[in-house]
Design an enzyme around this catalytic site. Structure first.
Site, PDB file in Angstrom:
ATOM      1  N   SER A 274       0.809  -1.214   0.000  1.00 33.52           N
ATOM      2  CA  SER A 274       0.000   0.000   0.000  1.00 33.52           C
ATOM      3  C   SER A 274       0.842   1.263   0.000  1.00 33.52           C
ATOM      4  O   SER A 274       0.425   2.286  -0.548  1.00 33.52           O
ATOM      5  CB  SER A 274      -0.937   0.006   1.215  1.00 33.52           C
ATOM      6  OG  SER A 274      -1.841  -1.071   1.153  1.00 33.52           O
ATOM      7  N   HIS A 339       0.287   3.490   4.667  1.00 27.97           N
ATOM      8  CA  HIS A 339      -0.547   4.190   3.693  1.00 27.97           C
ATOM      9  C   HIS A 339      -0.241   5.690   3.701  1.00 27.97           C
ATOM     10  O   HIS A 339      -0.099   6.317   2.645  1.00 27.97           O
ATOM     11  CB  HIS A 339      -2.028   3.976   4.003  1.00 27.97           C
ATOM     12  CG  HIS A 339      -2.472   2.542   3.962  1.00 27.97           C
ATOM     13  ND1 HIS A 339      -2.079   1.607   4.891  1.00 27.97           N
ATOM     14  CD2 HIS A 339      -3.306   1.888   3.099  1.00 27.97           C
ATOM     15  CE1 HIS A 339      -2.636   0.440   4.617  1.00 27.97           C
ATOM     16  NE2 HIS A 339      -3.382   0.586   3.520  1.00 27.97           N
TER      17      HIS A 339
END
Length: 400
Positions: A274, A339
């Site tokens: 991610s 993230h």
């Protein structure tokens, strides 16, 4: 591509631009026209310049041997020059696909005088040509850049980086699924943390884990969304900007993600790609917003909304999983901070790269500023990992 350039440059001297040595490309403005015999006739004193009138007459006589879009750029260069002369270095920059900032500005100023139709209006294109045109409109905000890319792209090399990294991620996931006999929420399996690839706070001295954790995913739901995003966004970006630039953004996001976890969520492991995916997607979305009027991709508002919803769903899943009761206490589930690390790389380094198609990054002041910030963060995180864990006297989960 070589045959195409040969056809365009035959009998004009244009062909020689592809073979100009690097030392001459970086030479001062006053450069002889020796590589272009016809042009040297208009500059007998080797001043490095010819008049725009003589340059235009040369284009009118030999323009049929050039790409129509490249001919447009040359005419725009002539139109935009207020001094009434063309510089050899600008000409070489164009013919060798090395455009400077000043050259881009000159083209953009001259481009308003062009009356040719847009690339989107051209007909009779093959399937591959339509695909290249589609990618150009998906990623580039300026029509002159889209035409430039359309003429220059040869699919050699293909977008190998994003395809290769995706295949490897899927292969590792399938292997782990067979070994653990689980494909959904693999992260809940008691043996999951024993893998030598994922990042674990107790094993942070094993430096490869800050990068190899991308080959481990929490489950098929985690892998699926990451793969879709990095293929739909990453492959077109790599086709336009090249493997070197896109891989840099991706890997920088991956490293920033694991380091962000080690600084801000010190007791948690981290898995998944991610960080790299969010770096690419956030850079692309930010580039679209910053060039909203110039981006001509279809349904861009709807597609941005869908991309943001997908990213929010994936981030929400990661937050929920992080605070969900762990399957292997006292070690928590993987962190979601990777993230955010990827997003920060995307809206800084990523945006600078995507906004400077075919431009030298080392000429961009913002590039050096954001690159310096990134390096400072990496150095800070390294020292943090060396000293902070012992100074803060944290109670880390036992090693797997």
């Amino acid at each position: 591509a070589q045959k195409k350039r040969a056809r365009h440059g035959a009998s004009t001297g244009f062909v020689g631009a592809e073979g100009v040595p690097a030392c001459e490309l970086a030479a001062p403005r006053r450069v002889p026209w020796g590589h272009f015999p016809l042009l040297s006739q208009f500059d007998p004193d080797n001043t490095g310049y010819i008049s725009t009138e003589k340059f235009r007459s040369l284009l009118q006589r030999h323009g049929s041997e050039l790409d129509p879009h490249k001919l447009e750029v040359l005419l725009a260069l002539a139109d935009s020059n207020s001094e009434g002369r063309i510089c050899y270095q600008d000409f070489v920059n164009l013919m060798s696909n090395k455009r400077s900032n000043s050259f881009r500005q000159a083209i953009l100023q001259g481009n308003r005088r062009l009356c040719s139709k847009a690339l989107l209006e051209e007909t009779g294109l093959s399937l591959s040509q339509r695909l290249i045109r589609h990618v150009a409109y998906e990623t580039l905000p300026r029509e002159i850049d889209r035409k430039w890319y359309y003429d220059s792209y040869t699919c050699c090399p293909p977008p190998w980086f994003m395809i290769t990294i995706t295949i490897v991620e899927v292969a590792f996931f399938l292997y782990n699924g067979v070994v653990l006999d689980r494909f959904v929420l693999q992260v809940s399996h008691p043996l999951y943390l024993k893998n030598a690839l994922l990042y674990h706070p107790q094993l942070r001295a094993q430096a490869w884990r800050y990068l190899t954790y991308i080959f481990m995913h929490a489950g098929i739901e985690h892998l699926g969304l990451n793969v879709v995003l990095q293929l739909l966004v990453g492959v077109p970006l790599e086709m336009v900007h090249g493997a070197a630039r896109i891989s840099f953004v991706y890997i920088a996001g991956v490293v920033a993600g694991s380091l962000a976890v080690s600084v801000a969520d010190m007791t948690a492991p981290v898995v998944g790609s991610s960080g790299g995916v969010y770096a690419l997607v956030s850079a692309h979305l930010a580039n679209i917003v910053m060039n909203w009027s110039g981006m001509k991709c279809q349904f861009k508002l709807l597609r941005m909304a869908v991309a943001l919803i997908c990213m929010s769903f994936e981030f929400g899943r990661a937050v929920w999983l992080r605070f969900h009761p762990s399957a292997y206490p006292p070690c928590p589930h993987p962190s979601f901070m990777a993230h955010l690390g990827g997003v920060m790389v995307g809206i800084t380094l990523g945006v600078i790269i995507l906004r400077n198609y075919e431009q030298r990054l080392q000429d961009q002041t913002l590039w050096w500023i954001f690159l310096s910030i990134y390096v400072i963060f990496v150095l800070f995180a390294i020292f943090w990992n060396i000293f902070a864990y012992s100074l803060l006297d944290l109670k880390l989960p036992p090693p797997p």
